[in-house]
Design a protein around this motif. Structure first.
Motif, PDB file in Angstrom:
ATOM      1  N   LEU A  43      -1.413   7.875  40.943  1.00 17.86           N
ATOM      2  CA  LEU A  43      -1.146   6.583  41.189  1.00 17.86           C
ATOM      3  C   LEU A  43       0.367   6.240  40.917  1.00 17.86           C
ATOM      4  O   LEU A  43       1.043   7.119  39.734  1.00 17.86           O
ATOM      5  N   VAL A  44       0.963   5.340  41.319  1.00 20.77           N
ATOM      6  CA  VAL A  44       2.372   4.900  41.145  1.00 20.77           C
ATOM      7  C   VAL A  44       2.159   3.371  40.438  1.00 20.77           C
ATOM      8  O   VAL A  44       1.652   2.303  41.611  1.00 20.77           O
ATOM      9  N   THR A  45       2.448   3.076  39.317  1.00 18.08           N
ATOM     10  CA  THR A  45       2.356   1.564  38.923  1.00 18.08           C
ATOM     11  C   THR A  45       3.375   0.770  39.269  1.00 18.08           C
ATOM     12  O   THR A  45       4.429   1.265  39.437  1.00 18.08           O
ATOM     13  N   LEU A  46       3.333  -0.513  39.158  1.00 12.23           N
ATOM     14  CA  LEU A  46       4.328  -1.447  39.501  1.00 12.23           C
ATOM     15  C   LEU A  46       5.398  -1.225  38.324  1.00 12.23           C
ATOM     16  O   LEU A  46       6.661  -1.390  38.606  1.00 12.23           O
ATOM     17  N   ALA A  77      14.026  -4.128  38.148  1.00  8.53           N
ATOM     18  CA  ALA A  77      12.989  -5.142  38.449  1.00  8.53           C
ATOM     19  C   ALA A  77      13.619  -6.072  39.659  1.00  8.53           C
ATOM     20  O   ALA A  77      12.947  -6.554  40.463  1.00  8.53           O
ATOM     21  N   ASP A  78      14.598  -6.434  39.725  1.00  4.86           N
ATOM     22  CA  ASP A  78      15.383  -7.128  40.526  1.00  4.86           C
ATOM     23  C   ASP A  78      15.169  -6.825  42.156  1.00  4.86           C
ATOM     24  O   ASP A  78      14.773  -7.526  43.142  1.00  4.86           O
ATOM     25  N   PHE A 128      12.410  -6.628  47.329  1.00  7.58           N
ATOM     26  CA  PHE A 128      11.773  -5.742  48.567  1.00  7.58           C
ATOM     27  C   PHE A 128      10.352  -6.147  48.761  1.00  7.58           C
ATOM     28  O   PHE A 128      10.041  -6.308  49.794  1.00  7.58           O
ATOM     29  N   PHE A 129       9.465  -6.623  47.737  1.00 10.68           N
ATOM     30  CA  PHE A 129       8.149  -7.049  47.860  1.00 10.68           C
ATOM     31  C   PHE A 129       8.447  -8.459  48.707  1.00 10.68           C
ATOM     32  O   PHE A 129       7.311  -8.830  49.352  1.00 10.68           O
ATOM     33  N   LEU A 130       9.296  -9.308  48.243  1.00  8.51           N
ATOM     34  CA  LEU A 130       9.175 -10.745  48.862  1.00  8.51           C
ATOM     35  C   LEU A 130      10.063 -10.605  50.213  1.00  8.51           C
ATOM     36  O   LEU A 130       9.782 -11.626  50.852  1.00  8.51           O
ATOM     37  N   MET A 131      10.517  -9.800  50.765  1.00  2.70           N
ATOM     38  CA  MET A 131      11.110  -9.700  51.849  1.00  2.70           C
ATOM     39  C   MET A 131      10.346  -9.657  53.173  1.00  2.70           C
ATOM     40  O   MET A 131      10.572 -10.085  54.331  1.00  2.70           O
ATOM     41  N   ARG A 132       9.193  -9.321  52.914  1.00  2.58           N
ATOM     42  CA  ARG A 132       7.988  -9.011  53.877  1.00  2.58           C
ATOM     43  C   ARG A 132       6.934 -10.175  53.689  1.00  2.58           C
ATOM     44  O   ARG A 132       6.580 -10.690  52.651  1.00  2.58           O
TER      45      ARG A 132
END
Length: 243
Positions: free
Chosen positions: A108-111, A120-121, A126-130
């Motif tokens: 696993l790769v954790t957040l 973090a930024d 990247f998560f918010l872009m989609r």
């Protein structure tokens, strides 16, 4: 009379409220199913005064939406109390290849590890872009680049340029005008350049973009707007000499 015993288990008559079949609340071995604590959780939330709840679920829980809504309807909760957004899965890419993960294999790769890797930024951007409803291919190599190809860096670079202009002005005793009525412009004010006019128009859309993003439950509209605004600012910065 909405719960009944059958074959040693306790069932909910969820079909009375639109579900495709009745669902177990307590297994025949006495252990609760996932549904029972979910019902209790949402009932407790409503009893504490929350009129609307938004849940984010993974795509493998899509079939469970009607079940939980039926159960909350059985308790008399409002039909629009629960809103469920299905969030599609994230694929990590490294060197153009998908990083294989498996809970069963312990790979696993954790957040936290992801944020340590790219910052973090950048991870948040990247998560918010989609859209939540679209799959995300998270490119680790792109996220670590510090150039215009990285959308998070591109937006940060625009912010750095703006901060530099304001800092340069402050060193020379110039400060932005205070909020309030705008003083009348001098009669000989020069007309705006096309790049200035385009930037002003883009900035003026910000409140509407935020309002629509909230109403549609689509936070990805904000990073999209920021990327477009950064591009407009960079065009202005190159064409209109500030210093």
């Amino acid at each position: 009379d909405l719960a009944f015993d059958d074959d040693g288990a306790v069932w909910l008559r969820s079909t009375d409220f639109g579900d495709d079949k009745d669902r177990p609340l307590i297994r025949s071995n006495g252990e609760p199913t996932y549904l029972l604590p979910d019902i209790a959780y949402h009932r407790d939330k409503r009893s504490r005064g929350f009129r609307h709840a938004i849940n984010l679920w993974g795509p493998d829980h899509h079939a469970y939406v009607g079940t939980l809504k039926a159960a909350l309807g059985a308790l008399g909760l409002e039909a629009d109390f629960l809103e469920i957004l299905i969030v599609q899965q994230v694929n990590l890419l490294s060197a153009g290849e998908q990083v294989k993960m498996s809970k069963r294999a312990g790979n696993l790769v954790t957040l936290r590890e992801l944020m340590d890797e790219v910052g973090a930024d950048c991870a948040k951007f990247f998560f918010l872009m989609r859209s939540t409803g679209a799959h995300l291919d998270f490119d680790l190599d792109l996220a670590k680049q510090q150039n215009d190809d990285n959308p998070a860096y591109y937006v940060q670079y625009a912010h750095a340029r703006i901060a530099s202009v304001i800092r340069y002005a402050a060193e020379r005793g110039l400060v932005p005008p205070a909020p309030g009525p705008t003083p009348s412009a001098p009669a000989a004010a020069p007309p705006l350049e096309d790049e200035e006019r385009a930037l002003v128009r883009k900035l003026s859309a910000f409140p509407e973009v935020v309002r629509d993003a909230a109403a549609a439950r689509e936070p990805h509209r904000i990073p999209t707007y920021l990327t477009e605004t950064a591009a407009q600012f960079h065009r202005f910065y190159h064409h209109c000499r500030v210093v």
